[in-house]
Every structure is written in C-alpha cells, then in structure tokens.
Scaffold this active site. Structure first.
Site, short mmCIF file in Angstrom:
data_model
loop_
_atom_site.label_atom_id
_atom_site.label_comp_id
_atom_site.label_asym_id
_atom_site.label_seq_id
_atom_site.Cartn_x
_atom_site.Cartn_y
_atom_site.Cartn_z
N ASP A 114 0.83 -1.19 0.00
CA ASP A 114 0.00 0.00 0.00
C ASP A 114 0.87 1.25 0.00
O ASP A 114 1.99 1.24 0.54
CB ASP A 114 -0.89 0.04 1.25
CG ASP A 114 -2.02 -0.97 1.19
OD1 ASP A 114 -2.28 -1.50 0.10
OD2 ASP A 114 -2.64 -1.21 2.24
N ARG A 115 0.35 2.32 -0.55
CA ARG A 115 1.06 3.59 -0.54
C ARG A 115 1.42 4.00 0.89
O ARG A 115 2.50 4.55 1.13
CB ARG A 115 0.19 4.67 -1.19
CG ARG A 115 0.79 6.06 -1.18
CD ARG A 115 -0.08 7.04 -1.95
NE ARG A 115 0.45 8.39 -1.90
CZ ARG A 115 0.09 9.30 -0.99
NH1 ARG A 115 -0.83 9.00 -0.07
NH2 ARG A 115 0.63 10.51 -0.99
#
Length: 305
Positions: free
Chosen positions: A147-148
C-alpha cells in the site's frame, strides 16, 4: 550473475519506447465509428491532448511503430500508441533505498506515502516509475505490492522472463511476510494470537469492512514490547486482503498509529507527510524460484511514531 535490462532474442519491442519510466498507452480503433481520420477520432475522444502537435512530431504510431499522420484515414481495428503527459503531482520527499540489486531482482526499502505502481492520481510518484528512471530499466516490474501508506521491503524483477516465477511466489503464498506496527495497547488482550475474519471491499469505496461469514483473512499477531499506552507488534499475514493488518488491529481496539482509514476514515491533504501510518513490511523470506537458494530481505527503517 547480474541480469541487465536488455531485450531477449524472442522479445518483440513495443512500438514506442518507455518515456520517463512510463509505458506508452494504447487504443484500439473501434468498428462502426464514422470518424474520417484517426486524428478526428482522437480529438473527439480525448480533446485535452495535443494530437496535432504529437502527430507532427511522429509520436503517435500504429502497432508496427509507423507514424499516424494528421490526415491518416480512420482504420477500424488498428491500434494507436502514444504517450500522455502525466498531471503534476506532489513530490514524495523520501528516498527509495535499494537493499539488493543482483541476479535479476531489485529489492528496495519503500518509504511511506510512495505508491508501488502507477494508478489513479499517483503516476510519476511511484516506486516503479522512480526505479525505472533511476536504473534505466523499462522492464522493471514489482513482484508484489505494498500500500502507498505502508513502508518496507518491496521486490522487483528486471526482465520479463523473471516476472512470472517471482510473482507466483506471492500468488501461491510461498513467501513468509513479516510486518511491524506501532499501535494501541490493551492489557486485557493476550498475545500471540491469530485473528481470522471475513473482509470485503466494494469497488470505488476507500475502506474495506468486516462481515459475518466464512473467514477469508488470517493474521498472526505477536507482542514485541509495550510503551505505556502503545505497543510494538510483529504481524504475519497468512492471506492478503485489502487493508487486512490495519483492520485486524483496529477490530481488536488497538488501531495502528497514524491510520487515517480505521477505525474512522479521515481525508488528508496530498502534501501532508507529517503523520505516516506506523506499519512496516519488515522482512520477506522465501526460496528463490530460480536458484532454490533461501533468501531473506530485511528493512532498515525504524518506526518511531
């Protein structure tokens, strides 16, 4: 043996090369359209793009790399390749550190706030594009994703031939993934413990949710140390549902520090890097699919929330 970013003998080059770490986009001209020229079709469908300028520069080509001219007649079923200028993005002010670059794989220590692949509003500010540019390797592809909001170990392959064997490691759950998190502490909870639940996420909705039913997610959680009302945890996800680790800790009443999604979604500005999610992909461990050699890669980052 180092594997360079070269074309294999059986690889067919793309009609246009990568530009600034990004592959060209492709459109297939649909049947039944009445546009007189390729340019007319493109200007109607994508009016914001400078088609006349791009065609004059030879930057709009067919599937064989031949330039489409401004007056080229519409040809249903043919392809149009071109580059689109990405919209300006807020730079992520953290470095992408390389942990290992050998035998055709590149292992990096991804910072918080940097997405893995180009998608949505994050195109140039992604680990994939940054690495393709810095290493001059257009075939560089992630074997998995983070995930970012999550920092830590991320593996890339340098060649097309290596993509499948390394991606299958993750698809078949043949990789031991170890995470670390800073979260709340509840003395009534016993650790280690395994959390299982059913997690679902609707397309277009920012957050996932837990629902009654057959579990589709599983995480082993270990307590590393306590720090007053907070604690440090070691997490081993057996499955990879969207936001699984964040949801499982939140469901125990000990959400991860800096999480703007759980238990309550809070929108944060794109240029706000002050409060990163305290979740780190600490290590990955697996038997190399090419050599059979056991491998372990560990993040050097420190959670200090």
């Amino acid at each position: 043996m180092d594997v360079a970013c070269v074309w294999s003998a059986w690889t067919v080059p793309e009609p246009l090369p990568f530009r600034d770490g990004l592959a060209p986009l492709r459109i297939r001209l649909p049947h039944g359209d009445s546009a007189p020229t390729v340019r007319a079709f493109l200007e109607r469908e994508h009016p914001a793009d400078p088609w006349a300028e791009s065609m004059a520069a030879g930057e709009v080509v067919d599937e064989k790399g031949r330039a489409w001219e401004p007056e080229s007649r519409y040809a249903a079923g043919r392809f149009v390749y071109f580059h689109r200028r990405p919209a300006p993005e807020v730079p992520v002010p953290f470095e992408l550190d390389i942990l290992y670059d050998h035998d055709g794989i590149v292992v990096v220590d991804k910072p918080h706030f940097l997405a893995t692949i180009p998608r949505g509003m994050h195109i140039t500010e992604t680990a994939t594009v940054r690495l393709r540019k810095s290493l001059d390797c257009p075939d560089l592809t992630p074997a998995h994703r983070l995930d970012r909001a999550t920092a830590g170990v991320l593996i890339f392959t340098r060649t097309k031939e290596l993509r499948r064997p390394y991606q299958e490691l993750f698809a078949t759950r043949s990789v031991l993934k170890e995470y670390e998190a800073l979260a709340g502490f509840d003395p009534s909870l016993e650790f280690p413990r395994v959390v299982r639940s059913r997690i679902l996420k609707d397309h277009g909705v920012m957050v996932a949710r837990e629902e009654p039913g057959e579990p589709n997610s599983e995480t082993r959680i270990e307590l590393i140390e306590t720090m007053g009302e907070s604690a440090r945890y070691r997490l081993f996800p057996h499955t990879g549902r969207t936001h699984q680790l964040r949801i499982h800790l939140s469901s125990l009443g000990i959400p991860i520090k800096g999480d703007p999604y759980y238990p309550v979604y809070t929108r944060t500005p794109a240029d706000d890097f002050a409060n990163p999610l305290q979740l780190l992909a600490r290590a990955v461990e697996f038997d190399d699919p090419i050599t059979g050699e056991p491998r372990r890669f560990t993040s050097r980052r420190v959670l200090a929330g």
